[in-house]
Design a protein around this motif. Structure first.
Motif, PDB file in Angstrom:
ATOM      1  N   UNK A 133      -1.966  -4.358  -4.584  1.00 54.00           N
ATOM      2  CA  UNK A 133      -3.114  -3.854  -5.066  1.00 54.00           C
ATOM      3  C   UNK A 133      -4.297  -4.768  -4.339  1.00 54.00           C
ATOM      4  N   UNK A 134      -4.237  -6.044  -4.166  1.00 54.30           N
ATOM      5  CA  UNK A 134      -5.253  -6.692  -3.791  1.00 54.30           C
ATOM      6  C   UNK A 134      -5.840  -6.345  -2.460  1.00 54.30           C
ATOM      7  N   UNK A 135      -4.796  -5.636  -1.601  1.00 57.21           N
ATOM      8  CA  UNK A 135      -5.411  -5.199  -0.441  1.00 57.21           C
ATOM      9  C   UNK A 135      -5.938  -3.696  -0.523  1.00 57.21           C
ATOM     10  N   UNK A 136      -5.394  -3.251  -1.541  1.00 65.10           N
ATOM     11  CA  UNK A 136      -5.732  -1.565  -1.723  1.00 65.10           C
ATOM     12  C   UNK A 136      -7.098  -1.303  -1.911  1.00 65.10           C
ATOM     13  N   UNK A 137      -7.681  -0.234  -1.232  1.00 65.53           N
ATOM     14  CA  UNK A 137      -9.139   0.230  -1.608  1.00 65.53           C
ATOM     15  C   UNK A 137      -9.387   0.650  -3.009  1.00 65.53           C
ATOM     16  N   UNK A 138      -8.071   1.149  -3.631  1.00 65.97           N
ATOM     17  CA  UNK A 138      -8.207   1.485  -5.138  1.00 65.97           C
ATOM     18  C   UNK A 138      -8.784   0.168  -5.899  1.00 65.97           C
ATOM     19  N   UNK A 139      -8.536  -0.963  -5.738  1.00 72.54           N
ATOM     20  CA  UNK A 139      -8.816  -1.970  -6.371  1.00 72.54           C
ATOM     21  C   UNK A 139     -10.403  -2.232  -6.178  1.00 72.54           C
ATOM     22  N   UNK A 166      -5.197  -4.259 -12.423  1.00 76.26           N
ATOM     23  CA  UNK A 166      -3.861  -3.898 -11.932  1.00 76.26           C
ATOM     24  C   UNK A 166      -3.301  -2.716 -12.702  1.00 76.26           C
ATOM     25  N   UNK A 167      -4.207  -2.335 -13.600  1.00 74.78           N
ATOM     26  CA  UNK A 167      -3.564  -1.299 -14.449  1.00 74.78           C
ATOM     27  C   UNK A 167      -4.199  -0.084 -14.067  1.00 74.78           C
ATOM     28  N   UNK A 168      -3.645   1.191 -14.008  1.00 77.79           N
ATOM     29  CA  UNK A 168      -4.096   2.576 -13.518  1.00 77.79           C
ATOM     30  C   UNK A 168      -2.962   3.264 -13.488  1.00 77.79           C
TER      31      UNK A 168
END
Lengths: 316, 256
Positions: free
Chosen positions: A32-38, A21-23
């Motif tokens: 975050x959980x849904x994001x492709x970033x994660x 969750x850090x970035x």
């Protein structure tokens, strides 16, 4: 001892989840959980940094064990810079092939790292044993030479920025492919260290006594050097040069849990993963949105620690 | 029964030959002392017997087994060596040290189990240091450390135990203590130890090997070996041999 291991594993899990969750982009946990970033950026990055931490710390444990020298680590012995030269040649020459399951960059990194460590080891043999002093001197001399060769390659290749930034150590390009490339090295290397921990323990009593305890000292030394070099080369090929992990992690762990290699291997691997993940988190957030090379973060922590080790050794 | 048989042993380091063809036999349960001047090859002999250095010619057999035909691990189960100088390893306890003596019994995927711990504790009991089993090595006195090191060798359950000058850096109280332990330990195994102190060796060993320049000058009971002539031959020192009035052991007195 068991309880300490559980705490360490627990903190490893907690930290690795927290770091997802850090970035540079701040998202709420739900987003975050849904994001492709994660899933596509942060998770492989956290995994890769953990694996690199495991490999560097484990190589440090192995090298310190066979050389009976708390100052031995892949960086100081020149393994890393050798691997760097190899990898830079492969990148600059744009070689791309697969040999025995290894792609060109890790293969070149490994071969050069092995040449490097054998050179340093042979140079440091005063009479028939290595001392901390000759080992460091040989490592420094050979590393300096390797750095010069590296600089030469960078200049001639015309890819100054890409190679140089890569050499400073970074996980910014981490993907699942890298994770799967280094995973076998980390697993095999760790298992070798774990199951040879009896021999490393016997070596605490000196080579001669280890010998009378039935340890095939020469064979163990070769196995450890090859395994440590392989792991370091794999780490360097995906993350560049990251120093001091192999030095400070085993040293610190030894101060806390003692020199029994069976636990030392496990605790160092876990702590190496933890340290590397945190260092990477610092690297990507400290000067956000600018990302620092994680190698710089590690050296900023590691160099003072190294000096402290040298001072306490003299005192004790 | 012959516990240790050495015949025509020649060995050394590189080109240099130290032991020039040594032969002797030692029986089960004997405590044999090796004496002689510095550089006569005492330590080299122990190193050859424990398989650390390769022999150039000749044969060493331990309980009928030729040392050359045994693997490192098999040798480690037959022969244990207590070296002259050992640095105390930082951060480990007496029990940790003694457990390392179990190394030759562990398979690749094994780690020490309860049996090994029991044997280590037995070894610690044999040398009488139960009460310091959990102490760190760095906290021990010289005499305690030496006993821990002997317990480590005992945990190997060797038939042959070799010691290199086990008492030379201890005070007389601990010298006596260590020698009494070794005298007791000899009953189930064979003990070979080098000594500088001829009178201590004479008092505790059944037989002595007197060496000079890689050869045996005399081998036999202490009163046979420690004669004026032999001492002159081996050490170039004038001495007189008397009997200890209490124990009747041969005792050497230096002459001016």
């Amino acid at each position: 001892m068991k309880r300490k291991a559980y705490y360490l594993i627990l903190s490893l899990i907690v930290v690795s989840i927290a770091l997802l969750f850090v970035g540079s982009v701040w998202l709420s946990p739900g987003e975050t959980v849904k994001s492709p970033i994660l899933w596509q950026i942060r998770l492989p990055r956290v995994l890769l940094s953990a694996l690199v931490g495991v490999m560097l710390a484990t190589s440090g444990v192995m090298l310190q064990g066979i050389l009976k020298n708390p100052l031995a680590d892949p960086y100081i012995l020149g393994v890393s810079s050798g691997a760097g030269v190899g990898a830079a040649i492969a990148i600059a020459a744009n070689y791309s092939f697969v040999f025995l399951g290894m792609s060109s960059v890790p293969l070149f990194a490994f071969v050069f790292a092995l040449i490097m460590v054998l050179t340093v080891y042979n140079l440091s043999k005063a009479a028939d044993r290595t001392t901390p002093e000759t080992l460091i001197l040989a490592g420094v001399a050979v590393s300096a030479f390797a750095s010069a060769v590296l600089a030469l390659i960078i200049i001639m290749s015309g890819q100054l920025q890409s190679i140089y930034f890569w050499l400073l150590g970074s996980f910014s390009a981490a993907g699942y492919r890298d994770v799967f490339t280094v995973l076998p090295y980390a697993v095999v290397g760790l298992l070798i260290a774990y199951f040879y921990s009896k021999e490393l323990n016997a070596l605490l009593l000196g080579e001669e006594i280890a010998y009378t305890l039935g340890v095939e000292v020469e064979r163990i030394r070769v196995i450890m050097i090859v395994a440590a070099t392989l792991m370091t080369a794999a780490a360097v090929s995906v993350s560049g040069l990251i120093g001091f992990v192999g030095l400070i992690v085993p040293h610190f762990v030894r101060m806390i849990i003692g020199p029994n290699y069976r636990s030392l291997v496990v605790f160092s691997a876990l702590s190496g993963a933890l340290l590397m993940m945190i260092a990477d988190a610092v690297a990507r957030t400290a000067l956000s949105p600018v990302e620092l090379p994680v190698g710089i973060v590690m050296s900023l922590i590691g160099a003072p620690f190294f000096i402290w080790v040298l001072r306490t050794r003299r005192g004790g | 029964m012959t516990a240790l048989g050495v015949s025509g042993l020649v060995c050394g380091y590189g080109e240099k030959t130290i032991l020039q063809g040594i032969s002797f036999e030692i029986k089960l349960g004997e405590f044999v002392g090796i004496v002689g001047a510095n550089g006569c090859g005492k330590t080299t002999l122990l190193r050859a017997l424990s398989g650390i250095i390769k022999i150039k010619s000749g044969e060493i057999s331990v309980y009928g087994k030729n040392l050359k035909e045994l693997s490192r691990r098999d040798i480690a189960r037959e022969v244990a060596l207590v070296p002259q100088l050992m640095e105390p390893v930082e951060g480990i306890t007496v029990l940790d040290l003694v457990l390392l003596g179990r190394t030759p019994y562990l398979e690749r995927f094994d780690f020490v189990n309860q049996d090994d711990v029991d044997i280590a504790k037995w070894a610690i009991g044999e040398v009488g240091i139960e009460e310091i089993a959990d102490k760190k090595l760095s906290e021990l006195s010289g005499g305690e450390f030496q006993r821990a090191v002997i317990a480590r060798a005992l945990a190997q359950e060797p038939h042959l135990m070799l010691l290199d000058e086990p008492i030379s850096h201890l005070d007389i109280r601990y010298q006596m203590k260590i020698l009494k332990i070794l005298r007791k330990l000899r009953y189930q195994r064979t003990i070979v130890s080098t000594f500088h102190d001829l009178n201590m060796a004479s008092r505790f060993c059944q037989r002595l090997i007197l060496m000079k320049k890689g050869e045996i000058v005399a081998f036999g009971r202490p009163d046979e070996v420690l004669t004026k002539e032999n001492i002159w031959k081996a050490y170039r020192v004038k001495a007189e041999v008397r009997k200890n009035p209490k124990t009747k052991h041969a005792r050497m007195v230096l002459l001016p």
